[in-house]
Design an enzyme around this catalytic site. Sequence first.
Site, PDB file in Angstrom:
ATOM      1  N   GLY A  21       0.822  -1.211   0.000  1.00  0.00           N
ATOM      2  CA  GLY A  21       0.000   0.000   0.000  1.00  0.00           C
ATOM      3  C   GLY A  21       0.854   1.257   0.000  1.00  0.00           C
ATOM      4  O   GLY A  21       0.592   2.201  -0.749  1.00  0.00           O
ATOM      5  N   PRO A 192      13.227 -16.399  -3.260  1.00  0.00           N
ATOM      6  CA  PRO A 192      11.792 -16.099  -3.108  1.00  0.00           C
ATOM      7  C   PRO A 192      11.281 -15.180  -4.217  1.00  0.00           C
ATOM      8  O   PRO A 192      10.173 -15.376  -4.734  1.00  0.00           O
ATOM      9  CB  PRO A 192      11.708 -15.414  -1.736  1.00  0.00           C
ATOM     10  N   THR A 193      12.081 -14.214  -4.598  1.00  0.00           N
ATOM     11  CA  THR A 193      11.686 -13.298  -5.677  1.00  0.00           C
ATOM     12  C   THR A 193      11.555 -14.056  -6.997  1.00  0.00           C
ATOM     13  O   THR A 193      10.580 -13.881  -7.732  1.00  0.00           O
ATOM     14  CB  THR A 193      12.720 -12.155  -5.804  1.00  0.00           C
ATOM     15  N   ASP A 242      14.529  -0.885   3.808  1.00  0.00           N
ATOM     16  CA  ASP A 242      13.820  -0.461   5.009  1.00  0.00           C
ATOM     17  C   ASP A 242      14.146   1.004   5.303  1.00  0.00           C
ATOM     18  O   ASP A 242      15.258   1.457   5.074  1.00  0.00           O
ATOM     19  CB  ASP A 242      14.259  -1.309   6.216  1.00  0.00           C
ATOM     20  N   CYS A 382     -14.243   9.727  19.383  1.00  0.00           N
ATOM     21  CA  CYS A 382     -15.399   8.862  19.206  1.00  0.00           C
ATOM     22  C   CYS A 382     -15.733   8.151  20.521  1.00  0.00           C
ATOM     23  O   CYS A 382     -16.300   8.767  21.412  1.00  0.00           O
ATOM     24  CB  CYS A 382     -15.194   7.919  18.029  1.00  0.00           C
ATOM     25  N   LEU A 383     -15.323   6.900  20.708  1.00  0.00           N
ATOM     26  CA  LEU A 383     -15.553   6.255  21.998  1.00  0.00           C
ATOM     27  C   LEU A 383     -14.949   7.095  23.130  1.00  0.00           C
ATOM     28  O   LEU A 383     -15.520   7.197  24.220  1.00  0.00           O
ATOM     29  CB  LEU A 383     -14.936   4.852  21.999  1.00  0.00           C
ATOM     30  N   GLN A 386     -17.284   9.612  24.083  1.00  0.00           N
ATOM     31  CA  GLN A 386     -18.443   9.033  24.780  1.00  0.00           C
ATOM     32  C   GLN A 386     -18.103   8.714  26.234  1.00  0.00           C
ATOM     33  O   GLN A 386     -18.892   9.011  27.134  1.00  0.00           O
ATOM     34  CB  GLN A 386     -18.935   7.787  24.034  1.00  0.00           C
ATOM     35  N   HIS A 508     -13.880  11.094  13.750  1.00  0.00           N
ATOM     36  CA  HIS A 508     -12.496  10.594  13.732  1.00  0.00           C
ATOM     37  C   HIS A 508     -11.606  11.547  12.945  1.00  0.00           C
ATOM     38  O   HIS A 508     -11.440  11.386  11.738  1.00  0.00           O
ATOM     39  CB  HIS A 508     -12.445   9.216  13.063  1.00  0.00           C
ATOM     40  N   GLU A 510      -8.508  11.704  12.777  1.00  0.00           N
ATOM     41  CA  GLU A 510      -7.255  11.108  12.282  1.00  0.00           C
ATOM     42  C   GLU A 510      -7.298  10.764  10.795  1.00  0.00           C
ATOM     43  O   GLU A 510      -6.263  10.721  10.132  1.00  0.00           O
ATOM     44  CB  GLU A 510      -6.877   9.866  13.105  1.00  0.00           C
TER      45      GLU A 510
END
Length: 537
Positions: A21, A192-193, A242, A382-383, A386, A508, A510
């Site tokens: 992603g 693996p590739t 990385d 949110c929560l 509440q 939310h 975020e």
Amino acid sequence: MGKQTKFIFVTGGVLSSLGKGVAAASIGALMEAHGLTISMQKIDPYLNVDPGTMSPFQHGEVFVTEDGAETDLDLGHYERFTTIQTTRDSNFTAGKIYWSIINKERRGDYLGKTVQVIPHVTDEIKSAIRRFYGEVDISIVEIGGTVGDIESLPFLEAIRQIGLEEGPENVVYVHLTLVPFIPTSGELKTKPTQHSVKELRAIGIQPDFLLCRSDRDLPQEIKAKIALFSNVREENVISARDVRTIYEIPLNFHKEGLDQKILEKLHLPRREPDLRKWEDFIRKVKNLKEDLEITMVGKYVKLKDSYKSLNEALFHAGVANGVRVVQRWVEAEDILEQGPEKILKDSLAILVPGGFGERGIEGMIRAVQFARERKIPYFGICLGMQVATIEFARNVAGLKRANSEEFDETSPHKVLIMLPNLRGVRQMGGTMRLGAYKCKISRPSFAYSAYGKDVIYERHRHRYEFNPDYREKLEKSGLKITGTHPESGLVEIIENHDHPWFLGCQFHPEFKSTPFNPHPLFVSFVRAALRRKKGEI
Ligand code: GLN
């Protein structure tokens, strides 16, 4: 029919969680930096119609789009990395595709034919993928799962067909793989590739680019070996090493020449991309000298992915304040068992994020009480809003056993309830209030100081609402209601003004934070935490 839209397909091999992603989002960012318009889609091979019904333990965060779709968390990366706003057409699952086919079949749309995976399922997938055709220069489509999964096959077949139909100059296949370093032999392993590409080629897709995830840059001889075995040009074997922060990835891909080579393959003009905002952001990240700890009280404590957007929003807000936010996660149940003093006494700021179900609620309420009484900056989302309402009702307004209908149906004071059929709300079916709603902000308020605006739009995902019958009572006791939905009067933001920074929001925030537009509420909350650290509040 508009412009010729070109396609970039992103697939993944070897194993999941390699960051497909983020890789797709980074390619999107680079294409935009070249002045091109893009769309981004995620196609998920599982059979749920959307991830809304899946446990956060299974799936991670459910990302909510502006138009109220419950989608895959990768759409969050797309919105944070690029300028696009995703919609319900940005995420398709196998379930959604089959749902549509079965409905068509029942309506008799197939005119007596046998309905089959090829061509009917693949046609349905292709039409979903072509949703933005003619509207944008480039459609970037990420295929979920890993090559070799049974479920992925019809999707890979569909993108293979699109390659043939559109022609090689209009389609690019990018494949993300892993090149592990094996310490015992001191070697990077390419097998693996090789296998993963072999699998892809067996179904007729020859990747144009390989993004090789590895803990280090790939030496040239490793690139050459991968190129030879996978039939990919050596210069198109790209190191995806990385990184300390995911926001370095677009710049790293650019250093490897990925953007220029993709444009060349697509016969698009190449120019110098404008990457200044990325360079500025990374410079700021590298200059962060100070850590700032924020205490997070929740129940999915061990599962980082279930709060992806929240983690990012805190990071963005930290960078905006010149600090590296470090989250200290606390199990809500531990607060109840061990008492808040022991666990929370050194907290600079406390955040209770969204969540569902009864477990941990009483612990969260204790955390809110501790934050309110000790004047520790508190942010309830949110929560979290509440439980702050419940705490206030019980401990300030004196409403014993006040609760939400969600947690105690027998409570004499249900300060949060399910409110069906409100005007302007929930016309979309289902029981959740989903997607962006207008919110009017009153002054003075922490919210107004943060946003500097009277009207905002924020995204929702919840069933229960502040009970309007208790509004007057709680306001009389000092609760400040500083944000409401104008059409219905629903309460969207509560604050406590006998406090340096105390805010709960029903939405939310975020979901809308990006590195380049850090969310005002998070920026303001982190600033309050920093001021507490310095002893200013
Ligand atoms: N469980 C609460 C509700 O449904 C809060 C949901 C959330 O935090 N997203 O209203």
